[in-house]
Motif scaffolding. Structure first.
Motif, PDB file in Angstrom:
ATOM      1  N   ASP A 178       0.853  -1.183   0.000  1.00  0.00           N
ATOM      2  CA  ASP A 178       0.000   0.000   0.000  1.00  0.00           C
ATOM      3  C   ASP A 178       0.895   1.241   0.000  1.00  0.00           C
ATOM      4  OD1 ASP A 178      -2.067   1.784   0.165  1.00  0.00           O
ATOM      5  OD2 ASP A 178      -2.490   1.413   2.290  1.00  0.00           O
ATOM      6  N   VAL A 179       0.997   1.898  -1.135  1.00  0.00           N
ATOM      7  CA  VAL A 179       1.854   3.080  -1.247  1.00  0.00           C
ATOM      8  C   VAL A 179       1.215   4.241  -0.492  1.00  0.00           C
ATOM      9  CG1 VAL A 179       2.838   4.775  -2.832  1.00  0.00           C
ATOM     10  CG2 VAL A 179       2.803   2.364  -3.462  1.00  0.00           C
ATOM     11  N   PRO A 180       1.943   4.864   0.415  1.00  0.00           N
ATOM     12  CA  PRO A 180       1.405   6.046   1.107  1.00  0.00           C
ATOM     13  C   PRO A 180       1.309   7.217   0.137  1.00  0.00           C
ATOM     14  CG  PRO A 180       3.702   5.683   1.722  1.00  0.00           C
ATOM     15  CD  PRO A 180       3.296   4.521   0.875  1.00  0.00           C
ATOM     16  N   TRP A 181       0.097   7.542  -0.278  1.00  0.00           N
ATOM     17  CA  TRP A 181      -0.119   8.457  -1.385  1.00  0.00           C
ATOM     18  C   TRP A 181       0.436   9.855  -1.110  1.00  0.00           C
ATOM     19  CZ3 TRP A 181      -1.219   8.454  -6.361  1.00  0.00           C
ATOM     20  CH2 TRP A 181      -1.693   9.612  -6.960  1.00  0.00           C
ATOM     21  N   ARG A 182       0.054  10.432   0.030  1.00  0.00           N
ATOM     22  CA  ARG A 182       0.461  11.810   0.299  1.00  0.00           C
ATOM     23  C   ARG A 182       1.982  11.959   0.397  1.00  0.00           C
ATOM     24  NH1 ARG A 182      -2.645  15.450   4.653  1.00  0.00           N
ATOM     25  NH2 ARG A 182      -4.155  15.264   2.954  1.00  0.00           N
ATOM     26  N   PRO A 183       2.678  11.118   1.177  1.00  0.00           N
ATOM     27  CA  PRO A 183       4.144  11.251   1.221  1.00  0.00           C
ATOM     28  C   PRO A 183       4.802  10.997  -0.131  1.00  0.00           C
ATOM     29  CG  PRO A 183       3.363   9.993   3.099  1.00  0.00           C
ATOM     30  CD  PRO A 183       2.207  10.148   2.173  1.00  0.00           C
ATOM     31  N   ALA A 184       4.283  10.021  -0.876  1.00  0.00           N
ATOM     32  CA  ALA A 184       4.894   9.701  -2.166  1.00  0.00           C
ATOM     33  C   ALA A 184       4.774  10.870  -3.135  1.00  0.00           C
ATOM     34  CB  ALA A 184       4.259   8.446  -2.759  1.00  0.00           C
ATOM     35  N   MET A 185       3.572  11.464  -3.212  1.00  0.00           N
ATOM     36  CA  MET A 185       3.380  12.599  -4.111  1.00  0.00           C
ATOM     37  C   MET A 185       4.173  13.824  -3.646  1.00  0.00           C
ATOM     38  SD  MET A 185       1.515  11.697  -6.655  1.00  0.00           S
ATOM     39  CE  MET A 185       2.507  10.230  -6.495  1.00  0.00           C
ATOM     40  N   THR A 186       4.240  14.001  -2.331  1.00  0.00           N
ATOM     41  CA  THR A 186       4.963  15.156  -1.804  1.00  0.00           C
ATOM     42  C   THR A 186       6.459  15.041  -2.073  1.00  0.00           C
ATOM     43  OG1 THR A 186       3.303  15.444  -0.055  1.00  0.00           O
ATOM     44  CG2 THR A 186       5.430  16.526   0.259  1.00  0.00           C
ATOM     45  N   VAL A 187       7.019  13.874  -1.805  1.00  0.00           N
ATOM     46  CA  VAL A 187       8.457  13.685  -2.002  1.00  0.00           C
ATOM     47  C   VAL A 187       8.831  13.794  -3.473  1.00  0.00           C
ATOM     48  CG1 VAL A 187      10.349  12.020  -1.834  1.00  0.00           C
ATOM     49  CG2 VAL A 187       8.809  12.348   0.093  1.00  0.00           C
ATOM     50  N   THR A 188       8.096  13.120  -4.344  1.00  0.00           N
ATOM     51  CA  THR A 188       8.421  13.195  -5.777  1.00  0.00           C
ATOM     52  C   THR A 188       8.119  14.578  -6.336  1.00  0.00           C
ATOM     53  OG1 THR A 188       6.236  12.251  -6.325  1.00  0.00           O
ATOM     54  CG2 THR A 188       8.099  10.720  -6.187  1.00  0.00           C
ATOM     55  N   GLY A 189       7.081  15.238  -5.805  1.00  0.00           N
ATOM     56  CA  GLY A 189       6.770  16.589  -6.264  1.00  0.00           C
ATOM     57  C   GLY A 189       7.838  17.585  -5.863  1.00  0.00           C
ATOM     58  N   VAL A 190       8.306  17.496  -4.616  1.00  0.00           N
ATOM     59  CA  VAL A 190       9.382  18.382  -4.176  1.00  0.00           C
ATOM     60  C   VAL A 190      10.648  18.106  -4.975  1.00  0.00           C
ATOM     61  CG1 VAL A 190      10.924  18.916  -2.245  1.00  0.00           C
ATOM     62  CG2 VAL A 190       8.463  18.719  -1.857  1.00  0.00           C
ATOM     63  N   GLY A 191      10.926  16.820  -5.243  1.00  0.00           N
ATOM     64  CA  GLY A 191      12.073  16.483  -6.082  1.00  0.00           C
ATOM     65  C   GLY A 191      11.953  17.093  -7.467  1.00  0.00           C
TER      66      GLY A 191
END
Length: 398
Positions: free
Chosen positions: A246-259
């Motif tokens: 289960d991919v944690p959606w909010r952290p995943a989008m935040t980390v890749t978005g900030v990157g």
């Protein structure tokens, strides 16, 4: 368990991570470079962009895998890079393209913080989104055919190696084609005496001050965001779910978005969750113990960081390549994505006409009012879909 057995077991996910990074990097870096060059980057800026996305996706993979102890792998947006190729030069030049990359990154972060935006993206009919992607990919997929006709001695060996390895070991077909391309390029350099200087091989980040234009925002930022979400992030979550993660959606989008935001000012276009290559780190082959497969994800990220150091050298190689060689590698690398997009776009008989209209417009490469064909394909496709034209049953709207 003995110490040698422990070393062997730990080596399994580490090896899987290295393979995941090698396959992901070598199979699509040519597409990334082609996309950056198409929207106005010079050689140094393209090398900086490749380094930026390599570091961003490597760091994101390391952070997410370590923090959540699951093999979450990120990647650069290969469909997004293909979109840049089809879009071509934008009004305002390279700074405007960088501004569009920056806005795309902001949208990715907002998607993580505001799930409603992700819901809106998922409401775009899948056949329309996939037809747009297929239309964007088509010109790149047929480029190897033009190359082999124009220069069979240079492009022919690349395609031959790809076909042979595709038959023997499909996973390694594109990396093998890349190796064949390196041999062809090496022969060309030896014949012409055009070897790059050592200074040209050193990795360097080049800062670009972004500018913002309406044409770049509508023609690059919005389509780049949509294709990254529809072809990478959403499928990436589905792939991981298939292996019971289960991919944690909010952290995943935040980390890749900030990157993506940080990488944008150095020329990187977008970072997202890996989709197809995610299976290489998440599948049982990476480690029979699913609780330890995060090591494969972590190793993938570290490998991306290391391979990013070769970005300038790769650009030098691309510049020295005979016409058509790099395009051949990029074309065969995208065939799988093209086939998947076509299959999804045309799977439902009731949606084939709207999907076909979308595909044709996207593949045409036309630009209207400074906005590329991908944007117009999506707009027309959604309008036709919403009107019910060509579909059985009552009219349905988004």
């Amino acid at each position: 368990m003995t110490a040698p057995e422990q070393r062997v077991s730990v080596a399994v996910p580490i090896g899987a991570g290295i393979v995941c990074a090698l396959v992901g990097f070598t199979s699509s870096f040519a597409v990334v470079l082609a996309g950056l060059r198409a929207v106005g980057a010079d050689a140094g800026q393209a090398a900086s962009g490749l380094l930026a996305v390599s570091v961003a996706m490597g760091a994101a993979t390391v952070v997410l895998s370590w923090r959540f102890r699951i093999p979450i792998t990120s990647a650069w947006s290969t469909p997004g890079a293909a979109l840049l190729v089809s879009t071509g030069a934008v009004g305002g030049g390279w700074p405007a393209a960088v501004g569009a990359f920056l806005v795309c990154g902001v949208l990715l972060v907002v998607t993580g913080l505001w799930p409603r935006l992700a819901d809106l993206v998922t409401r775009i009919p899948t056949p329309i989104a996939q037809a747009m992607l297929a239309g964007v990919l088509l010109p790149l997929c047929i480029a190897p055919l033009h190359g082999v006709v124009d220069d069979p001695a240079a492009v022919g060996p690349v395609l031959l190696v790809w076909l042979v390895v595709l038959w023997l070991r499909p996973r390694w077909a594109v990396p093998a084609a890349f190796v064949a391309a390196l041999v062809v390029i090496g022969v060309a350099i030896g014949r012409d005496g055009t070897a790059p200087a050592f200074a040209d091989l050193l990795p360097t980040l080049t800062f670009t001050t972004p500018s913002f234009t309406i044409g770049a925002l509508t023609g690059v930022a919005v389509p780049l965001y949509l294709v990254t979400m529809a072809a990478q992030n959403i499928p990436g979550v589905a792939v991981m779910a298939g292996y019971d993660y289960d991919v944690p959606w909010r952290p995943a989008m935040t980390v890749t978005g900030v990157g993506s935001i940080v990488g944008a000012v150095f020329g990187g276009h977008a970072v997202n969750l890996a989709a197809i290559s995610a299976a290489l780190a998440a599948a049982p082959d990476a480690d029979p113990d699913r609780e330890r497969r995060w090591v494969a994800g972590f190793t993938t990220g570290v490998s991306y960081l290391v391979m990013g150091l070769g970005s300038a050298g790769l650009v030098a190689v691309v510049l020295a390549a005979p016409d058509g060689v790099v395009q051949a590698v990029a074309g065969v690398a995208l065939l799988g994505a093209f086939a998947g997009a076509c299959s999804s776009a045309l799977a439902d008989a009731d949606s084939r006409l709207p999907a076909t209209i979308t595909f044709v417009i996207a593949a045409s490469g036309i630009g209207i009012a400074g906005v590329g064909s991908a944007f117009w394909a999506l707009v027309v496709g959604v309008v036709v879909w919403s009107s019910g034209i060509g579909r059985a049953g009552p009219f349905r709207r988004l």
